[in-house]
Design a protein around this motif. Structure first.
Motif, PDB file in Angstrom:
ATOM      1  N   GLN A 126     -85.625  38.675  27.339  1.00  0.00           N
ATOM      2  CA  GLN A 126     -86.503  38.200  26.269  1.00  0.00           C
ATOM      3  C   GLN A 126     -86.687  39.287  25.213  1.00  0.00           C
ATOM      4  N   ARG A 130     -85.492  39.019  21.236  1.00  0.00           N
ATOM      5  CA  ARG A 130     -86.355  39.332  20.093  1.00  0.00           C
ATOM      6  C   ARG A 130     -85.722  40.401  19.215  1.00  0.00           C
ATOM      7  N   GLU A 134     -84.573  40.181  15.389  1.00  0.00           N
ATOM      8  CA  GLU A 134     -85.185  41.086  14.407  1.00  0.00           C
ATOM      9  C   GLU A 134     -84.143  41.859  13.634  1.00  0.00           C
ATOM     10  N   SER A 376     -96.938  52.156  24.862  1.00  0.00           N
ATOM     11  CA  SER A 376     -97.822  51.288  24.095  1.00  0.00           C
ATOM     12  C   SER A 376     -97.096  50.023  23.671  1.00  0.00           C
ATOM     13  N   PRO A 377     -97.680  48.872  23.919  1.00  0.00           N
ATOM     14  CA  PRO A 377     -97.049  47.623  23.477  1.00  0.00           C
ATOM     15  C   PRO A 377     -96.886  47.567  21.958  1.00  0.00           C
ATOM     16  N   HIS A 378     -97.719  48.290  21.254  1.00  0.00           N
ATOM     17  CA  HIS A 378     -97.614  48.308  19.802  1.00  0.00           C
ATOM     18  C   HIS A 378     -96.267  48.851  19.373  1.00  0.00           C
ATOM     19  N   TRP A 379     -95.851  49.994  19.934  1.00  0.00           N
ATOM     20  CA  TRP A 379     -94.581  50.585  19.534  1.00  0.00           C
ATOM     21  C   TRP A 379     -93.409  49.754  20.032  1.00  0.00           C
ATOM     22  N   ARG A 381     -93.372  46.608  20.189  1.00  0.00           N
ATOM     23  CA  ARG A 381     -93.229  45.464  19.284  1.00  0.00           C
ATOM     24  C   ARG A 381     -92.669  45.878  17.933  1.00  0.00           C
ATOM     25  N   GLU A 416     -94.115  43.577  30.544  1.00  0.00           N
ATOM     26  CA  GLU A 416     -94.453  42.446  29.708  1.00  0.00           C
ATOM     27  C   GLU A 416     -95.355  42.881  28.575  1.00  0.00           C
ATOM     28  N   PRO A 417     -95.053  42.391  27.372  1.00  0.00           N
ATOM     29  CA  PRO A 417     -95.883  42.765  26.228  1.00  0.00           C
ATOM     30  C   PRO A 417     -97.193  42.005  26.251  1.00  0.00           C
ATOM     31  N   LEU A 418     -98.088  42.395  25.359  1.00  0.00           N
ATOM     32  CA  LEU A 418     -99.347  41.682  25.248  1.00  0.00           C
ATOM     33  C   LEU A 418     -99.112  40.333  24.597  1.00  0.00           C
ATOM     34  N   ALA A 419    -100.030  39.433  24.848  1.00  0.00           N
ATOM     35  CA  ALA A 419     -99.887  38.080  24.325  1.00  0.00           C
ATOM     36  C   ALA A 419    -100.180  38.036  22.848  1.00  0.00           C
ATOM     37  N   ALA A 420     -99.746  36.989  22.316  1.00  0.00           N
ATOM     38  CA  ALA A 420    -100.131  36.705  20.944  1.00  0.00           C
ATOM     39  C   ALA A 420    -101.552  36.199  20.959  1.00  0.00           C
TER      40      ALA A 420
ATOM     41  N   ALA B 527    -102.165  41.161  18.506  1.00  0.00           N
ATOM     42  CA  ALA B 527    -101.053  40.521  19.197  1.00  0.00           C
ATOM     43  C   ALA B 527     -99.718  40.917  18.602  1.00  0.00           C
ATOM     44  N   VAL B 620     -95.141  37.336  16.534  1.00  0.00           N
ATOM     45  CA  VAL B 620     -96.022  37.502  17.677  1.00  0.00           C
ATOM     46  C   VAL B 620     -95.227  37.216  18.939  1.00  0.00           C
ATOM     47  N   THR B 621     -95.377  38.020  19.943  1.00  0.00           N
ATOM     48  CA  THR B 621     -94.658  37.797  21.192  1.00  0.00           C
ATOM     49  C   THR B 621     -95.433  36.806  22.033  1.00  0.00           C
ATOM     50  N   ALA B 624     -96.812  36.456  27.676  1.00  0.00           N
ATOM     51  CA  ALA B 624     -97.567  37.658  28.028  1.00  0.00           C
ATOM     52  C   ALA B 624     -98.405  37.413  29.258  1.00  0.00           C
ATOM     53  N   ARG B 626    -101.454  39.127  29.441  1.00  0.00           N
ATOM     54  CA  ARG B 626    -102.851  39.345  29.066  1.00  0.00           C
ATOM     55  C   ARG B 626    -102.930  39.402  27.546  1.00  0.00           C
ATOM     56  N   GLU B 652    -105.008  47.944  20.274  1.00  0.00           N
ATOM     57  CA  GLU B 652    -103.877  48.832  20.536  1.00  0.00           C
ATOM     58  C   GLU B 652    -103.046  49.040  19.278  1.00  0.00           C
TER      59      GLU B 652
END
Lengths: 420, 809
Positions: A126, A130, A134, A376-379, A381, A416-420, B527, B620-621, B624, B626, B652
């Motif tokens: 997944q 993405r 991208e 970090s999920p931020h980086w 993404r 797993e990344p954070l949810a939207a 997100a 947005v992914t 997830a 959480r 974050e």
């Protein structure tokens, strides 16, 4: 088939009905997507990829079933009208062929989706879906094209491949709604080849291949044999350049690992669209020099030349290899500066700045993000592609710690990344 | 009592303010009908605990207010309130629902009820075991220890020693256990801190509190199971009378305030919810933490399981309503052309009123109900029957959903589509009518007008736009209607038949507020969305029995993921609808209580889900485990201790962006603007019903207050307070930023979602003025000092701390 006596006609009609009943029954199983991949695997494909794919597959199956219904009606009619037997027989044959075509299509995508067998693989693939999407989006958007969903699947072997979106599938009338990219196991966590494949899609959509061909040919002016050698490689060169623009030096080292088989690196197979491995690697180093100046690619080049002297190959090829090496700077410039029709004549570098993946830029990213870069999920993404570039660069610089870098990449790709 | 006019007199209302009937076609003449015998409300009246509108016992007063006790109780309750615990309980319900739903497709809890209970119970039992085991270990470990002598660090270290090893629990089970452990620690720390103040030994209080907490686990999980199988549990019995009164007065007073300002009213989609359950859990625990003799005596007087209400554990009103709905749909499906539908509607109304909290307004008014039934029967009768339903059936097909999914889609069965639509129209009309105030029903004309208006709005919601008079459909440019999903279940909901595509800019996202006052922009950034965001809008509407977690669970296949959380559902207010779709009328205004938390929504309230369309800025992914917590802030002004705590949480995404700037040597450019904007965002919510500002004050003459400042402070006081806090806070933050900004970078590198910066101002001048303002005792002289700023003159001391993760004050 001529018009048969009534008993024979009945026999023929019975047999046609039996055949069509069999194929129809077989086709009816296609309705259940789990015949080809598990529900979990299907759900492991994100909606914006999975839905158009499933829509296309569902449409194909519906058409097949409708066709079966019509064929059966034809066969039934032939039972009472022997003069229609010929038509009915032909229809049954056509239906068999269509069945096979649909099956091939469903099997292909089912196998692709089914490679998402475990939560870890699902997560990694997944992520690659993405990232591949991208990598294309900025160029496609600038060229006025809609974004393309990507389905990445895992398979064995050395090299990646792509079934481009928009091409005709095995089933007549159906168009591939997603770019299906095969990635191989040894590169799963160093997936620079992903961007080579997405580069094929972009090059096709923007008309870059033809233009690059022209630019390289012009750069090799005065040497027709060299022009003839390099021109057919334009498609693969474009894809290599695309991977370079996204991942820098990492794409070159990864490429060398694939083509660095001593039996084949100097070989020039007839009709092979891929450049000779030796030249391909040299071109990658030249691209690095052009974009970044001196660097570890110089050592890589020297090492490769030492390890694979051209006198080991056929003299005619050797001459071309040696002459090519002398013109690589020009070829590299042509590759980076070639106008792209889809970008209104501007080069690919006007959208994808190679400076972002220079060693110094990647070091800035590493410094700026600190230790959170890999967790970090931020980086994950926002800088996923550059993280691949950085991991590849560091792995090349510190080969003794290659396993550690692979592990690090594996962790961030499968968390797993954070949810939207 | 006024006489209800015969249906023939309805012509005035059908043709008065409404030049035509709500339908686009002309209304045909009707013959007068005799009124049927009113139907009683037997099922509703006999539900013993449902008669009691408040789940809490009536306050018993002995005539002597115990201000000190109430204050301690309020403090203890406030200490325990933890939105993450509330969320963990809700998630546990959702997970248990999933487990049951995977085995039993039929949502009706009357089908295979015992099996569903067994399955859900089996899912929850390991969680109960681990929770009780931890509490036993904690209780034994703390026995005999002098917790009062420990400082905060020492107490934390000691408590951490009892943290359990990782147990093989489900994700929601782990989350619940984690938040329960946090709650237990809060309770211990509170008791250790306050025992001396009240002249009690901490040991005894602690033992009592932990014993109470352990005893509460089983009843809490029993109620989780009730929610999961579609029933509404009775709350935990919480004789914290003043806390109960406080909770309800807060909600009711806010509702009254809004009703006075606007012409809307909202009934809860469910009479109770997981947030109420968590509140009653905290209230019950708070009592033990303060060890008040009066309260303890009251508890000891109870027999049996003192945490259970007398009467049934669960109510079945949602099931009864589901059965009544199903019966109505069956009747409408089978009805012939011109058949009298009034009896069918009349049998349905009591079941609906039983589930509708505001149904009280129509209870005891059988004449109104009878009139309503005849009115509705007449107007929907023209669409019922093999011939008459044709046009409606065709119109439905044109606006219906087209679904392509691997899952078994729940498409409307053709023969039920019309009946389901009509049943939904009846239900909506009754609900809207019931939400009117009493005086409407006392006046014949007003009542008939309200009925016609309710019907009109229901038609506009449920009917295909092609059949509705121009000007009525809420979103003419989108031309959709709401379709009831799972109409026969106890937890149906509605889905809009169109999914418009939108493009959302960052500035628009910042102007749209979601639950809890958090902006849509903060939520999307957390997100990982980039702007402009292209998305497909999925719109839903709650009806009686709806829960957002159920919508998320049932829609996940369609919305493309195996894990869709209800945190991705946002309220579709008129503002949101206007900004996103340019159709403000598609949004619904609701009471502030229904905009705080996703656990508590109103029937008729609408929500949206943003499905990203690939392309453009990083998407947005969707998949997830959480949800990323969006950036937000809180302010607590403690007028008792003259202290103000401001907590600013950065998601974050925001934290990493800021940290990168700090590491690059630009803390002033990266951090200070973010801190300023964050404070300004919280400060803007000062004085709004969904504000993130809370005030602690002393009790005065039995009154209890700890909560939102909505409606309690003069605008002048709000403005000055906002300004003066800013004048204290920003210089403090700027100094901290200059000297210790590296702490932010370190915190952002720690595991944990985001970073919280907490500024504590102590010795705050002017808190007595604030107290007086809250008590309505602000004299003219004091008002002048407020206006001039003299009331808050001075500079409090301040301390700033930084922590990874979310930390509310």
């Amino acid at each position: 088939m001529s018009i048969l006596p009534s008993a024979a006609a009945r026999l023929a009609a019975d047999d046609l009905e039996r055949q069509i009943a069999h194929w129809r029954a077989a086709a009816s199983t296609f309705r259940d997507a789990e015949e080809f991949a598990s529900e979990q695997a299907w759900r492991g494909v994100e909606a914006h990829t999975g839905l158009p794919l499933r829509r296309q597959l569902a449409s194909m199956v519906t058409e097949l079933i409708d066709m079966g219904r019509a064929t059966q009606a034809t066969c039934r009619s032939a039972r009472h009208h022997p003069e229609e037997l010929v038509v009915a027989a032909r229809a049954v044959q056509q239906y068999r062929r269509r069945y096979a075509q649909v099956e091939v299509t469903l099997d292909f995508f089912g196998d692709a989706v089914n490679s998402r067998t475990s939560p870890q693989l699902r997560s990694a693939l997944q992520t690659l879906d993405r990232l591949a999407a991208e990598s294309m989006t900025p160029v496609l958007t600038r060229a006025g094209h809609p974004p393309i969903p990507v389905l990445v699947y895992l398979d064995k072997g050395m090299g990646a491949s792509i079934l481009r979106a928009g091409i005709r599938l095995w089933t007549p009338g159906s168009i591939n709604p997603v770019a299906a990219i095969k990635i191989v196991r040894h590169n799963l966590y160093r997936p620079t080849s992903l961007f080579h494949e997405s580069g094929h899609q972009v090059a096709h959509q923007t008309g870059w291949t033809q233009s690059l061909r022209g630019a390289v040919t012009a750069a090799l002016e005065g040497d027709p044999p060299l022009q003839a050698m390099w021109a057919p490689w334009s498609s693969e060169i474009a894809a290599d350049v695309f991977a370079f623009l996204h991942t820098g030096y990492a794409s070159v080292t990864a490429l060398y690992d694939v083509v660095g088989d001593s039996r084949t690196i100097l070989r020039w197979p007839v009709g092979d669209p891929h450049p000779v491995g030796y030249l391909r690697t040299l071109l990658g180093c030249a691209l690095c020099r052009r974009a970044f100046g001196p660097g570890p690619w110089d050592s890589l080049e020297d090492a490769m030349v030492l390890s694979h002297p051209t006198d080991r190959t056929d003299p005619t090829v050797r001459t071309l290899l040696d002459r090519s090496r002398g013109r690589l700077a020009e070829i590299a410039r042509a590759c980076l500066d070639s106008p792209v029709p889809g970008l209104h004549g501007r080069p690919m570098t006007s959208v994808l700045d190679p400076g972002r993946v220079s060693p110094s830029a990647l070091a800035d990213l590493e410094r700026g993000a600190g230790t959170s870069l890999w967790v970090s999920p931020h980086w994950r993404r926002t800088e996923g592609i550059r993280l691949i570039a950085l991991a590849g660069l560091r792995e090349a610089e510190h080969p003794l710690d290659a396993a550690g870098w692979i592990d690090r990449a594996r962790t961030w790709m499968t968390t797993e990344p954070l949810a939207a | 009592m006024s006489t209800i006019q015969e249906p023939s007199a309805l012509a005035e209302w059908e043709n008065g303010p409404f030049s035509e009937a709500p339908f686009a076609e002309a209304e045909s003449d009707r013959t007068a009908e005799t009124a049927p015998t009113p139907v009683g409300f037997l099922p509703w009246a006999e539900a013993s605990w449902a008669e009691n509108l408040s789940p809490f016992a009536e306050p018993e007063t002995d005539g002597t207010p115990t201000d000190e006790a109430e204050l301690r109780l309020a403090e203890a309750f406030a200490e325990l309130r933890d939105e993450f615990f509330d969320e963990a309980v809700d998630n546990l319900v959702a997970e248990t629902e999933d487990v049951i739903g995977q085995r039993f497709a039929d949502e009706s809890s009357s089908t295979a009820g015992p099996e569903k209970e067994r399955l859900g119970g089996a899912h929850l039992s390991p969680i109960q075991f681990e929770a009780e085991r931890y509490l036993d270990r904690l209780t034994d470990g703390l026995a005999g220890l002098d917790v009062e002598s420990l400082d905060e660090t020492g107490l934390n270290e000691m408590l951490d020693r009892f943290d359990p090893e990782a147990a093989p629990l489900s994700p929601a089970g782990e989350e619940f256990l984690g938040s329960l452990i946090r709650k237990a620690k809060s309770a211990v720390k509170f008791v250790a801190r306050t025992a001396k103040r009240v002249g009690k030994a901490a040991g005894g209080l602690l033992a009592g509190a932990l014993k109470r907490l352990r005893k509460l686990v089983a009843p809490l999980l029993r109620r989780v199971l009730s929610f999961a199988i579609g029933r509404l549990p009775a709350p935990l019995r919480a004789p914290a009378r003043l806390l109960a009164g406080k909770i309800f007065s807060e909600q009711e007073s806010s509702g009254q305030a809004e009703a006075a300002e606007e012409d809307f009213a909202s009934s809860p989609a469910q009479a109770t919810d997981t947030e109420a359950l968590s509140e009653s859990f905290d209230a019950a625990l708070a009592e033990a933490m303060v060890g008040d003799e009066a309260i303890t005596a009251e508890l000891e007087a109870l027999t049996g399981d003192e945490y259970e209400q007398e009467g049934p554990l669960e109510s079945h009103e949602l099931e009864l309503l589901a059965e009544a709905r199903a019966k109505l749909i069956d009747t409408l499906s089978a009805a012939g052309d011109g058949e009298d539908l009034a009896p069918a509607v009349e049998q349905f109304v009591p079941a609906l009123l039983g589930a509708l909290r505001l149904g009280i307004n129509l209870v005891g008014r059988p004449r109104v109900v009878g009139f309503l039934a005849r009115y509705l029967a007449r107007l929907i009768g023209r669409w019922v029957g093999p011939k008459l339903s044709g046009p409606l059936s065709s119109a439905i097909v044109d606006t219906g959903l087209r679904l392509i999914s691997l899952e078994q889609p729940e498409l409307e069965r053709d023969n039920e589509a019309v009946a389901s639509l009509l049943a939904a129209t009846v239900e909506d009309t009754v609900r809207r009518l019931a939400e009117n105030e009493d005086y409407i029903f006392e006046n014949e004309d007003l009542m008939q007008l309200a009925t016609a208006e309710a019907f009109e709005r229901s038609v506009a919601t449920n009917f295909p736009p092609s059949l509705v008079r121009r000007g009525l459909p809420p979103a003419p440019s989108i031309a959709g209607r709401f379709v009831t999903r799972r109409p026969r279940s106890a937890r149906p909901y509605r889905r809009f038949s169109r999914m418009p595509e939108v493009e959302i800019s960052a500035s628009v996202a910042e102007r749209i507020t979601s639950f809890g006052g958090v902006t849509l922009g903060a939520t999307l950034r957390a997100a990982g969305a980039g702007f402009p965001l292209r998305a497909r809008l999925h719109i839903f509407e709650a009806t009686i029995g709806t829960s957002l977690r159920r919508i998320a669970a049932l829609e996940r296949g369609r919305l493309g993921g195996s894990k869709i959380s209800s945190t991705r559902l946002h309220p579709l207010t008129p503002t949101a609808a206007g900004l996103l779709l340019n159709e403000p009328a598609l949004g619904v205004r609701v009471g502030a209580a229904f905009l705080q938390s996703r656990a508590r929504v109103a029937a008729g309230q609408r929500f949206y889900y943003l499905e990203p369309i690939a392309g453009g800025a990083p998407t947005v992914t969707p998949v997830a485990a959480r949800a990323g917590t969006p950036s937000q802030g809180w302010i607590v002004a403690d007028t008792i201790r003259s202290r103000i705590v401001v907590a600013l949480y950065f998601s974050e995404t925001d934290a990493q962006t800021i940290a990168a700037g700090v590491r690059a040597g630009r803390p002033a450019a990266a951090l200070l603007p973010a801190l300023t904007a964050a404070y300004d965002g919280v400060a803007r919510s000062f004085g709004t019903p969904s504000g993130r500002v809370r005030i602690v004050k002393e009790t005065v003459a039995g009154e209890e207050f700890f909560g939102s400042v909505a409606g309690r402070l003069l605008p002048l006081v709000i403005t000055q307070l906002r300004r003066v806090i800013r004048s204290w806070l920003l210089p403090l933050l700027a100094t901290w930023m200059r000297e210790r900004s590296a702490e932010f970078g370190r915190a952002s590198a720690s595991p944990g979602d985001g970073v919280t910066i907490t500024a504590t101002l102590s010795g705050v001048p002017g808190m007595s003025v604030l107290r007086d303002a809250l008590n309505g005792k602000l004299g003219l002289g004091t008002l002048h000092t407020v206006a001039s700023g003299a009331a808050f003159k001075g500079t409090p001391a301040g301390v700033v701390t930084v922590q990874a993760g979310v930390h509310r004050p």
